[in-house]
Design a protein around this motif. Sequence first.
Motif, PDB file in Angstrom:
ATOM      1  N   THR A 263       3.462   6.468   2.310  1.00  0.00           N
ATOM      2  CA  THR A 263       3.443   8.027   2.261  1.00  0.00           C
ATOM      3  C   THR A 263       2.909   8.452   3.630  1.00  0.00           C
ATOM      4  O   THR A 263       3.682   9.809   4.072  1.00  0.00           O
ATOM      5  CB  THR A 263       2.389   8.629   1.087  1.00  0.00           C
ATOM      6  OG1 THR A 263       2.710   7.864  -0.080  1.00  0.00           O
ATOM      7  CG2 THR A 263       2.174   9.933   0.991  1.00  0.00           C
ATOM      8  N   LEU A 264       2.296   7.899   4.383  1.00  0.00           N
ATOM      9  CA  LEU A 264       1.728   8.293   5.747  1.00  0.00           C
ATOM     10  C   LEU A 264       2.811   8.124   6.712  1.00  0.00           C
ATOM     11  O   LEU A 264       2.875   8.642   7.760  1.00  0.00           O
ATOM     12  CB  LEU A 264       0.447   7.976   6.100  1.00  0.00           C
ATOM     13  CG  LEU A 264      -0.701   8.468   5.195  1.00  0.00           C
ATOM     14  CD1 LEU A 264      -1.881   7.613   5.571  1.00  0.00           C
ATOM     15  CD2 LEU A 264      -0.817   9.840   5.081  1.00  0.00           C
TER      16      LEU A 264
ATOM     17  N   GLN B 194       0.718  -1.192  -0.035  1.00  0.00           N
ATOM     18  CA  GLN B 194      -0.025   0.037   0.180  1.00  0.00           C
ATOM     19  C   GLN B 194       0.856   1.257  -0.032  1.00  0.00           C
ATOM     20  O   GLN B 194       1.089   1.855   0.895  1.00  0.00           O
ATOM     21  CB  GLN B 194      -1.020   0.095   1.266  1.00  0.00           C
ATOM     22  CG  GLN B 194      -2.026  -1.240   1.401  1.00  0.00           C
ATOM     23  CD  GLN B 194      -2.848  -0.837   2.310  1.00  0.00           C
ATOM     24  OE1 GLN B 194      -3.604   0.006   2.529  1.00  0.00           O
ATOM     25  NE2 GLN B 194      -3.104  -1.974   3.325  1.00  0.00           N
ATOM     26  N   PRO B 195       1.078   1.753  -1.133  1.00  0.00           N
ATOM     27  CA  PRO B 195       1.864   3.178  -1.078  1.00  0.00           C
ATOM     28  C   PRO B 195       1.291   4.215  -0.147  1.00  0.00           C
ATOM     29  O   PRO B 195       2.073   4.703   0.508  1.00  0.00           O
ATOM     30  CB  PRO B 195       1.569   3.573  -2.434  1.00  0.00           C
ATOM     31  CG  PRO B 195       1.354   2.448  -3.402  1.00  0.00           C
ATOM     32  CD  PRO B 195       0.430   1.546  -2.566  1.00  0.00           C
ATOM     33  N   ALA B 196      -0.042   4.289   0.176  1.00  0.00           N
ATOM     34  CA  ALA B 196      -0.593   5.189   1.082  1.00  0.00           C
ATOM     35  C   ALA B 196      -0.036   5.129   2.593  1.00  0.00           C
ATOM     36  O   ALA B 196       0.264   6.182   3.248  1.00  0.00           O
ATOM     37  CB  ALA B 196      -2.197   5.099   1.090  1.00  0.00           C
ATOM     38  N   MET B 197       0.287   3.790   2.869  1.00  0.00           N
ATOM     39  CA  MET B 197       1.166   3.785   4.109  1.00  0.00           C
ATOM     40  C   MET B 197       2.333   4.132   4.383  1.00  0.00           C
ATOM     41  O   MET B 197       2.937   4.727   5.295  1.00  0.00           O
ATOM     42  CB  MET B 197       0.887   2.017   4.602  1.00  0.00           C
ATOM     43  CG  MET B 197      -0.550   1.692   5.073  1.00  0.00           C
ATOM     44  SD  MET B 197      -1.305   2.493   6.301  1.00  0.00           S
ATOM     45  CE  MET B 197      -2.592   3.684   5.536  1.00  0.00           C
TER      46      MET B 197
END
Lengths: 154, 154, 154, 154
Positions: free
Chosen positions: B27-28, B22-25
């Motif tokens: 990034t965050l 998950q790229p979102a994880m």
Amino acid sequence: MTAFEPRNPGYRAAAIAMFEGQPAMRTLGVVIVRLAPGEVELAMLHSPAFTQQNGFIHAGIITAGLDNACGVAAFTLMPCEADILTVEFKTSLLAPARGERFIFKAEVVKPGRTLTFCEARAFAEHEGKTTLIAAMTGTLMAMLPREAANTAPA
Amino acid sequence: MTAFEPRNPGYRAAAIAMFEGQPAMRTLGVVIVRLAPGEVELAMLHSPAFTQQNGFIHAGIITAGLDNACGVAAFTLMPCEADILTVEFKTSLLAPARGERFIFKAEVVKPGRTLTFCEARAFAEHEGKTTLIAAMTGTLMAMLPREAANTAPA
Amino acid sequence: MTAFEPRNPGYRAAAIAMFEGQPAMRTLGVVIVRLAPGEVELAMLHSPAFTQQNGFIHAGIITAGLDNACGVAAFTLMPCEADILTVEFKTSLLAPARGERFIFKAEVVKPGRTLTFCEARAFAEHEGKTTLIAAMTGTLMAMLPREAANTAPA
Amino acid sequence: MTAFEPRNPGYRAAAIAMFEGQPAMRTLGVVIVRLAPGEVELAMLHSPAFTQQNGFIHAGIITAGLDNACGVAAFTLMPCEADILTVEFKTSLLAPARGERFIFKAEVVKPGRTLTFCEARAFAEHEGKTTLIAAMTGTLMAMLPREAANTAPA
């Protein structure tokens, strides 16, 4: 929908300032598309940095857009000195967040002195087609200055 | 809490792979701190890029952490060929997300063949003190290959 | 769980009076089993009059028990002149409400001057076995006399 | 709203039979007022037996009406051999349930093979005026015979 009468004549500038004061919205690339008393529409372009394991936008990011739409919609009806807090929201994920652009539409269903109830929907624009991908209901709270001074956020 | 028996002996590697996909994880800046069958703990450092107008982490970002904690916890109990979808979640915001570091703890309350019900809590670590800042309940769905092939996501 | 300090020394009598003032609880046969600051346990016997099409207790009736458990738990921590309103709740139905007797346990997770956040669980007792059948999270609001006088309920 | 195509040509009789098979609806005095594919309207007269401490209808009873409206609306779109379960719902209480008669309107927002997402609103009729008093969003699940045979309800 009922037309709402804003209590703050400068509601438009106040809502924009509140929105623009949020670094998270800039980071996610969310912008205001339309603003009226008790109603708002936000938009966000797809970004690979905010995807989950299947390449769709992460449900938490969609929720950030929906929550912000609810917050701005509620804020347009609050008195000019109020700050705003989200009490709670529920997000239902109806379809994958697949698309080039995402829209977040919120409206106030029931404004109140302390609590405001909002509904919002997220749509994905993908290859010329618009699909409903998520729905939120949320409760927002107005914090007035003297209250804000001596209170925990709920 | 009940101890759960994972159906996938490789649940640990599978859950980590799903999370890391998950790229979102990334990034965050969310990372896995602890992982057990039906339980997970994630952590995230404060980042000014994800704050709202008062300098606290945005409720949508806290929700992204909570949702992911629920997803990983539920995924540890799913069969090895399953993919996972979030059906819905509700987040209650209990205190401002003020702190240097945030913890997301989730556990499976009721696993099921199709649906899994999870609870999660978010904590802020601020100047040596840990505060409960948010609570989530969520429903997650297992998608098995033949189902995934011919179905809309719910 | 944290031990809570009631602000109303007569919280016990006040909570019982509020509970007993509700004809709906008498009609459903719900009774108080245990009461402490921020915590309550209610019980209800099975009644065919409140079943759905499969002979289980209707989800709305289980929700009435859970909501009341949250309300009484929150009320024990409110000042003596307060009235209480439910703002919202979410119920997750985890197993069929099959049994001879049902238990509703609620506790305050985060009390506040205006809003209180509670969690509750419903259990069914069936042939000597106790099963978790539902979970609720809810937001309750304290209405103080001067506020109650001139306000809509939210 | 989209017009929905029922998969069960006998959806009308099936939905009425499911509704009338619920003793709880008879006990509460809830009746079907209108029924169409993916939409339903129920009504209930005021009854002192189901009030709370201020004489308003109890939030759990309003929830029972809303949940049933969602269930019937979802059921009209399910295949003929399906049974239906409520997975979860959230109710927001917007105004006191004060009135002589109550209306529960539900519609399907997103039907699915397994899960159906519905929205519902409750209205009170009081001295000739109709007021929105509550809103629900809910997830309903279709149970098909072979699945029902060997599965826990989620």
